[in-house]
Motif scaffolding. Structure first.
Motif, short mmCIF file in Angstrom:
data_model
loop_
_atom_site.label_atom_id
_atom_site.label_comp_id
_atom_site.label_asym_id
_atom_site.label_seq_id
_atom_site.Cartn_x
_atom_site.Cartn_y
_atom_site.Cartn_z
N ASN A 55 0.82 -1.21 0.00
CA ASN A 55 0.00 0.00 0.00
C ASN A 55 0.85 1.27 0.00
OD1 ASN A 55 -2.31 -1.52 0.06
ND2 ASN A 55 -2.59 -1.33 2.27
N ASP A 56 2.05 1.18 0.53
CA ASP A 56 2.92 2.35 0.64
C ASP A 56 3.27 2.94 -0.72
OD1 ASP A 56 2.78 1.60 3.25
OD2 ASP A 56 4.91 1.08 3.46
N THR A 57 3.32 2.12 -1.74
CA THR A 57 3.71 2.60 -3.07
C THR A 57 2.67 3.53 -3.68
OG1 THR A 57 2.79 0.63 -4.13
CG2 THR A 57 5.14 0.58 -3.55
N ASP A 58 1.44 3.53 -3.14
CA ASP A 58 0.41 4.44 -3.64
C ASP A 58 0.79 5.90 -3.40
OD1 ASP A 58 -1.06 2.25 -4.38
OD2 ASP A 58 -2.37 2.30 -2.62
N ALA A 59 1.52 6.17 -2.32
CA ALA A 59 1.87 7.54 -1.98
C ALA A 59 3.37 7.80 -2.02
CB ALA A 59 1.34 7.88 -0.59
N LEU A 60 4.17 6.78 -1.90
CA LEU A 60 5.63 6.94 -1.81
C LEU A 60 6.21 7.53 -3.09
CD1 LEU A 60 7.89 6.39 0.20
CD2 LEU A 60 8.20 4.18 -0.88
N ASP A 61 6.95 8.62 -2.94
CA ASP A 61 7.60 9.35 -4.03
C ASP A 61 6.58 9.84 -5.07
OD1 ASP A 61 9.89 10.52 -5.12
OD2 ASP A 61 10.09 8.91 -6.58
#
Length: 128
Positions: A55-61
């Motif tokens: 889920n972190d990749t939805d907002a990360l960078d």
């Protein structure tokens, strides 16, 4: 022999120019970029503190918008709801205990300080 030396020299120069341009690309301009997602500070905290790291990749960078109540402020940064630390592009005057919507690049979750870090931020909408 001179032809081969010249050809090798030009190949090295071209590869050098291409390598330099690849390594030193222009930075992303957050001000003109569109936000990929919009979160409240509690939604963003839940996104990074759950056990699913996918889920972190939805907002990360990514350039995101986040809104919340200012709990700590300075001229160069603001903390929303005590857990979302946001660093501004340029100094801003912000007031405590007011709701703000900001746009910036999400750097991720800092386990040591238990904060989400966002940089290059601008104020989109100060609410009352």
């Amino acid at each position: 022999m001179k032809k081969i030396v010249l050809i090798v020299f030009f190949i090295i120069v071209i590869l050098g120019i291409l390598g330099y341009n690849y390594l030193y690309q222009d930075h992303r301009d957050v001000v003109t970029s569109n936000a990929t997602a919009s979160y409240t500070s509690s939604e963003l905290i839940d996104l990074f503190t759950d056990q699913d790291s996918a889920n972190d990749t939805d907002a990360l960078d990514q350039v995101i918008e986040v809104s919340g109540v200012a709990t700590a402020t300075s001229t160069n940064s603001i903390t929303l709801d005590g857990q979302v630390f946001i660093e501004f592009n340029t100094p801003h005057k912000v007031a405590l205990n007011q709701t703000y919507t900001l746009k910036g690049r999400c750097l991720g979750y800092d386990d040591l300080l238990e904060e989400i870090k966002i940089d290059q931020a601008i104020v989109i909408n100060p609410s009352n």
